[in-house]
Design a protein around this motif. Sequence first.
Motif, short mmCIF file in Angstrom:
data_model
loop_
_atom_site.label_atom_id
_atom_site.label_comp_id
_atom_site.label_asym_id
_atom_site.label_seq_id
_atom_site.Cartn_x
_atom_site.Cartn_y
_atom_site.Cartn_z
N VAL A 126 0.85 -1.19 0.00
CA VAL A 126 0.00 0.00 0.00
C VAL A 126 0.89 1.24 0.00
O VAL A 126 1.77 1.38 0.87
CB VAL A 126 -0.93 0.02 1.23
CG1 VAL A 126 -1.77 1.30 1.26
CG2 VAL A 126 -1.82 -1.22 1.25
N GLY A 127 0.68 2.13 -0.95
CA GLY A 127 1.43 3.37 -1.00
C GLY A 127 0.71 4.47 -0.24
O GLY A 127 -0.44 4.80 -0.54
N VAL A 128 1.39 5.03 0.76
CA VAL A 128 0.79 6.07 1.60
C VAL A 128 1.03 7.44 1.00
O VAL A 128 2.17 7.79 0.65
CB VAL A 128 1.38 6.02 3.03
CG1 VAL A 128 0.80 7.16 3.88
CG2 VAL A 128 1.10 4.67 3.67
N VAL A 129 -0.05 8.22 0.89
CA VAL A 129 0.04 9.59 0.40
C VAL A 129 -0.54 10.51 1.48
O VAL A 129 -1.74 10.72 1.57
CB VAL A 129 -0.73 9.77 -0.93
CG1 VAL A 129 -0.56 11.19 -1.46
CG2 VAL A 129 -0.27 8.76 -1.97
N LEU A 142 5.22 2.36 -9.87
CA LEU A 142 6.25 1.60 -9.15
C LEU A 142 5.76 0.21 -8.76
O LEU A 142 6.57 -0.69 -8.55
CB LEU A 142 6.69 2.36 -7.89
CG LEU A 142 7.55 3.60 -8.12
CD1 LEU A 142 7.72 4.39 -6.83
CD2 LEU A 142 8.92 3.23 -8.69
N GLY A 143 4.42 0.05 -8.64
CA GLY A 143 3.91 -1.29 -8.38
C GLY A 143 3.09 -1.49 -7.13
O GLY A 143 2.81 -2.63 -6.75
N VAL A 144 2.66 -0.39 -6.47
CA VAL A 144 1.78 -0.60 -5.30
C VAL A 144 0.43 -1.14 -5.77
O VAL A 144 0.02 -0.93 -6.91
CB VAL A 144 1.58 0.69 -4.48
CG1 VAL A 144 2.91 1.28 -4.03
CG2 VAL A 144 0.76 1.72 -5.24
N GLY A 145 -0.25 -1.82 -4.88
CA GLY A 145 -1.56 -2.37 -5.23
C GLY A 145 -2.72 -1.54 -4.74
O GLY A 145 -3.88 -1.79 -5.09
N GLU A 146 -2.42 -0.52 -3.92
CA GLU A 146 -3.47 0.32 -3.33
C GLU A 146 -2.86 1.64 -2.91
O GLU A 146 -1.68 1.70 -2.55
CB GLU A 146 -4.09 -0.40 -2.13
CG GLU A 146 -5.22 0.34 -1.44
CD GLU A 146 -5.84 -0.47 -0.29
OE1 GLU A 146 -6.46 0.15 0.59
OE2 GLU A 146 -5.68 -1.71 -0.28
N VAL A 175 -5.52 7.70 -10.69
CA VAL A 175 -5.08 6.31 -10.64
C VAL A 175 -6.23 5.35 -10.87
O VAL A 175 -7.40 5.69 -10.68
CB VAL A 175 -4.41 5.99 -9.27
CG1 VAL A 175 -3.17 6.84 -9.06
CG2 VAL A 175 -5.39 6.17 -8.12
N LYS A 176 -5.87 4.14 -11.27
CA LYS A 176 -6.86 3.08 -11.47
C LYS A 176 -6.90 2.13 -10.27
O LYS A 176 -7.73 1.22 -10.22
CB LYS A 176 -6.53 2.31 -12.74
CG LYS A 176 -6.60 3.15 -14.00
CD LYS A 176 -6.20 2.36 -15.23
CE LYS A 176 -6.22 3.23 -16.48
NZ LYS A 176 -5.79 2.47 -17.69
N LEU A 177 -6.03 2.31 -9.33
CA LEU A 177 -5.91 1.43 -8.17
C LEU A 177 -7.04 1.66 -7.18
O LEU A 177 -7.66 2.73 -7.15
CB LEU A 177 -4.59 1.70 -7.46
CG LEU A 177 -3.30 1.40 -8.21
CD1 LEU A 177 -2.11 1.88 -7.40
CD2 LEU A 177 -3.20 -0.09 -8.50
N PRO A 178 -7.29 0.68 -6.30
CA PRO A 178 -8.17 0.93 -5.15
C PRO A 178 -7.59 2.05 -4.29
O PRO A 178 -6.37 2.14 -4.12
CB PRO A 178 -8.16 -0.41 -4.39
CG PRO A 178 -7.72 -1.42 -5.39
CD PRO A 178 -6.80 -0.71 -6.34
N GLY A 199 -12.14 2.54 0.03
CA GLY A 199 -11.94 2.21 1.43
C GLY A 199 -12.20 3.44 2.27
O GLY A 199 -11.55 4.47 2.09
N ALA A 200 -13.19 3.36 3.15
CA ALA A 200 -13.53 4.48 4.02
C ALA A 200 -12.90 4.23 5.39
O ALA A 200 -13.41 3.44 6.19
CB ALA A 200 -15.04 4.63 4.15
N ALA A 201 -11.78 4.88 5.65
CA ALA A 201 -11.08 4.69 6.91
C ALA A 201 -11.39 5.83 7.87
O ALA A 201 -11.66 6.96 7.45
CB ALA A 201 -9.58 4.59 6.67
#
Length: 258
Positions: free
Chosen positions: A126-129, A165-169, A196-199, A223-225
């Motif tokens: 998971v990539g954090v932004v 780079l390859g993160v999945g989310e 992005v097209k990612l979740p 995802g609602a966090a």
Amino acid sequence: MLRPRIIPCLLIRKGGLVKTVRFGESKYVGDPLNAVRIFNEKQVDELMVIDIDATVTGKEPNEKMISDLAAECRMPLCYGGGVKTVDQVERLVTLGVEKIAIGSAAIENPDLIVQAAARVGSQSIVGVVDVKATGLLRRYEVVIRNGRKRTGFEPAAYAQRLENLGVGEIFLNSVDCDGEMKGYDFNLIDRIKKAVKLPVTVLGGAGSINDIKDLVQRYPVIGAAAGSLFVFKGKYKAVLINYPSLDEKEALLPSDQL
């Protein structure tokens, strides 16, 4: 059909469960293991745990704590904090962590994302932004190290970089909304969702179930966090671990998902 995930986010400092406002001073609110046990009973969709001290202090992930949390969890677990090497990523997966969130290290060493995704699969990375309005013009900017260091990256462009780079989310966190409980920043979310097209999972601002409803009605697959919403109750913010019931969750969904 994919549905939105409603995700409690637990912040850990010195082994305790804490809450912050705008990434500032933290308030101790309890034992994270007890919180996990309650969330088990409430059948949460997913759980996120962030050690907010680890990266800033240069500590490695606390594998004993993480192992205890993972052993207790009956839901998918995402962990972030202090992850700097591929070996750490792999060890966390062996401990039972389904997803590893990487923030500061992805800025400082982008190859870590490439290598980690190759080792354990993109679905586990998971990539954090973390985003804050900065400068006189209050423009969105990616920040790291608990919001203390500016990076110069525009969030949407950086999210695209993480995707390449390859993160999945993507995990999008608004520093300005953190702990304020006044609603999500839809302007920021719009930019990331279009880029992005990612979740995408978003954190920062949820103060009521209606805030989550507004989010999932606008973006049916997201995802609602939330942090404060699931550990505080009432206007005086009494500490009470809570989570919507199955019926309450169903009521949040767009009509075409019922």
